[in-house]
Scaffold this motif. Structure first.
Motif, short mmCIF file in Angstrom:
data_model
loop_
_atom_site.label_atom_id
_atom_site.label_comp_id
_atom_site.label_asym_id
_atom_site.label_seq_id
_atom_site.Cartn_x
_atom_site.Cartn_y
_atom_site.Cartn_z
N THR A 155 -2.99 75.19 -16.96
CA THR A 155 -3.67 76.38 -18.79
C THR A 155 -2.48 76.96 -17.73
O THR A 155 -2.30 77.44 -16.62
N LEU A 156 -1.32 77.76 -18.51
CA LEU A 156 -0.74 78.96 -18.18
C LEU A 156 -1.18 80.04 -19.47
O LEU A 156 -1.39 79.86 -20.72
N GLY A 157 -1.61 81.74 -18.62
CA GLY A 157 -1.47 82.71 -19.55
C GLY A 157 -1.21 83.38 -18.81
O GLY A 157 -0.65 84.41 -18.04
N ALA A 158 -0.69 85.03 -19.99
CA ALA A 158 0.14 86.08 -19.78
C ALA A 158 -0.37 87.35 -20.97
O ALA A 158 -1.20 86.80 -21.51
N GLY A 159 -0.90 88.19 -20.39
CA GLY A 159 -0.97 89.65 -21.30
C GLY A 159 -0.15 90.77 -20.95
O GLY A 159 -0.10 90.85 -19.88
N TYR A 160 -0.29 91.53 -21.46
CA TYR A 160 0.57 93.26 -21.40
C TYR A 160 -1.00 94.18 -22.31
O TYR A 160 -1.58 93.44 -23.86
#
Length: 585
Positions: free
Chosen positions: A506-511
């Motif tokens: 699972t990949l995740g990215a946030g800002y």
């Protein structure tokens, strides 16, 4: 998906979004929601009420809502992923906390509602365990989860001129155990306990000895649940030991210290009849700053020993729900407040109000609360008092002007409060939530702070395996007065997207973007405007059904647009590289 964010204990934490029990009515009300939800889950006898509150819980895996049998008080987790980016806790490193929560230490704070309840720790080793216990020792059911992480942080002191790097080891043991003593008596323990170790700069650890920092995460609770006819009673002791930050929104670096918080209480929920329910809670709360520095080379506002305090509270909630759908109720109580030092004022805090929960069709729920707050503080020495005490603050060129030893705030509060929450299922893949309100709560450098706030969140399943969350906030907050008071306005946006590539990855990215503008309301307060940017990236790999490995990156930047002294290089950036391992026994 966000196991890295869930598992790593970061230097900066701050006050609670469970915040201000006994001071903030909307947050105190969440305790009774959690109590009703807990006791409903503990006994099938209360599960037939059918009462629902304003939160709609979204099941990402199925793409469906679980709202038809939601216990009153169950929190929504729709926007949790986005909020992880800005939550100033073990889960990130941002300072995007709410002003209305700055004076509380009982949990981790952010601009949004906490996804976990009062009786649950903020860390779980496996988000998909769903409360199941995996070990049985005689009559005792026990769930164990272990997290071990290593972090490289290139600026643990958040300095723009002299950054110090370090390697930090984090070990956490999650325990969820219960013992059904009799049919109506149950003993339970929930905790996440462990430690951090700073290898290179042990002197920069917020507290502890030789670079070791004990962590007992908020929500760690030993509780005894009793059913006596129509009355459910919970006797509890809730403890946390964690880093906290004293930040009165000045542009100087956060003052990090440790805090021991212990809450002991007894709560009761009486199902009077099919329509009426009465809930009461008494709680004795003790907060003790750890690793404090009492030397006179720092301003009194930065002496963390001043923030130790004791409160005794008794609050109640009476609800009426004849049809098991809409709910009307009264809420109120009183809190006695005593500070350990002489910087802040002792006082008595009280509130009284009403709330109403209404479902609109099957897709929308509305919760309204409004009432009156009264804060009565004892008088403290001020400029007009001949007995006023000072100390002289040393500077590089000698001594600065004499500054007061107290907050010099004799303000009392008599004001209204209100809070509105609207949750809506737009369709099978999209949900949204709006909350706004006006209320006052305790502050650290003045008696109290009054805030007007609004939060909005949107949750979307855009394609198979995806989870997208967007949240935004705005807050206008004013300190009550005194020598160190500040007023501020702030707004921000949080965005998180994740994608499950397959059954293992699972990949995740946030800002996160946040802007804060401060004005000095007191003679010794600072003012300035700054922006904050935060990024995170996560990769989670499932090694087995019980174990997973996580790799993460965090970037945090503070950009001072105007400040008290730009030459101090108040801008700073921070990079964190994290490797972690979760295992459920």
């Amino acid at each position: 998906m966000i196991a890295i964010a869930l598992g790593v204990v970061q230097l900066i934490g701050i006050s609670s979004v469970q915040a201000q029990y006994g001071a903030s009515p909307t947050q105190t009300g969440l305790f009774f929601d959690d109590l009703r939800s807990r006791q409903k889950a503990e006994s099938a006898a209360t599960s037939s009420t059918g009462t629902r509150d304003g939160d709609v819980t979204y099941d990402y895996d199925s793409g469906m809502y679980r709202s038809t049998d939601t216990a009153m008080g169950q929190r929504t987790t729709d926007y949790e992923s986005a909020r992880e980016v800005s939550r100033p806790s073990v889960r990130s490193g941002s300072s995007a906390f709410a002003a209305r929560t700055v004076g509380d230490y009982t949990n981790y704070a952010g601009q949004y509602a906490s996804p976990t309840g009062f009786f649950a720790p903020t860390y779980i080793s496996d988000p998909f365990l769903n409360g199941r216990r995996n070990v049985r020792v005689g009559p005792i059911n026990i769930g164990f989860g272990l997290y071990q992480g290593f972090e490289y942080n290139d600026n643990i002191n958040r300095s723009g001129t002299n950054p110090q790097d370090d390697v930090i080891s984090t070990t956490l043991l999650n325990i969820d155990a219960n013992y059904q003593i009799t049919q109506n008596n149950r003993l339970s323990l929930t905790t996440a306990i462990g430690f951090d170790h700073y290898f290179n700069n042990p002197d920069l650890a917020p507290y502890g000895n030789n670079g070791f920092v004990l962590n007992v995460l908020p929500g760690s609770t030993l509780a005894f649940d009793i059913k006596a006819g129509p009355v459910f009673i919970t006797v509890y002791n809730r403890t946390s030991v964690r880093p906290a930050a004293q930040n009165d929104f000045a542009l100087t670096r956060n003052q990090v210290f440790g805090v021991l918080q212990n809450d002991t209480g007894v709560a009761a929920n009486w199902r009077i009849n099919s329509a009426w329910t009465l809930s009461m809670n008494y709680m004795h709360s003790y907060a003790d700053p750890l690793g404090t520095d009492n030397n006179q080379g720092a301003d009194p506002a930065n002496n963390t020993s001043n923030f130790g305090r004791t409160t005794d509270s008794i609050h109640g909630s009476l609800t009426f729900s004849p049809s098991g759908t809409w709910v009307a109720g009264l809420e109120g109580g009183i809190t006695s407040l005593q500070y350990a030092g002489g910087f802040n004022n002792d006082g008595t805090l009280s509130n009284l109000g009403a709330f109403f929960v209404l479902p609109v069709g099957d897709k929308t729920y509305i919760r309204l609360a409004a009432g009156y707050q009264n804060f009565d503080f004892k008088d403290i020495r001020t400029t007009g008092n001949p007995a006023r005490q000072f100390f002289r603050r040393p500077t590089g060129g000698g001594y600065a002007t004499d500054i007061p030893l107290t907050n010099e705030d004799n303000s009392d509060l008599s004001d209204f409060y209100y809070g509105v929450t609207i949750s809506n299922q737009l369709n099978s893949r999209v949900s949204q939530s709006l909350s706004f309100g006006h209320e006052s709560s305790l502050n650290v450098t003045s008696n109290y702070i009054t805030s007007d706030y609004v939060n909005y969140g949107l949750s979307i399943i855009a394609w198979k395996g995806s989870r997208i969350s967007v949240s935004g906030y705005y807050e206008q907050a004013d300190g009550s007065g005194g020598a160190y008071a500040q007023d501020l306005s702030q707004y921000g946006l949080d965005f998180y997207v994740s994608h499950r590539l397959n059954s293992k990855v699972t990949l995740g990215a946030g800002y996160h973007f946040g802007r804060t503008d401060t004005d000095a309301a007191g003679d010794f307060a600072t003012a300035g405007n700054f922006d904050q940017h935060a990024l995170n990236f996560d990769v989670t790999y499932a090694l087995s059904a019980k174990a997973n490995m996580v790799l993460g990156y965090r970037f945090f930047l503070t950009d001072v647009r105007t400040g008290l002294d730009i030459s101090d290089s108040q801008d700073f950036e921070q990079n964190r590289f994290i490797l972690g391992f979760n295992y459920n026994f």
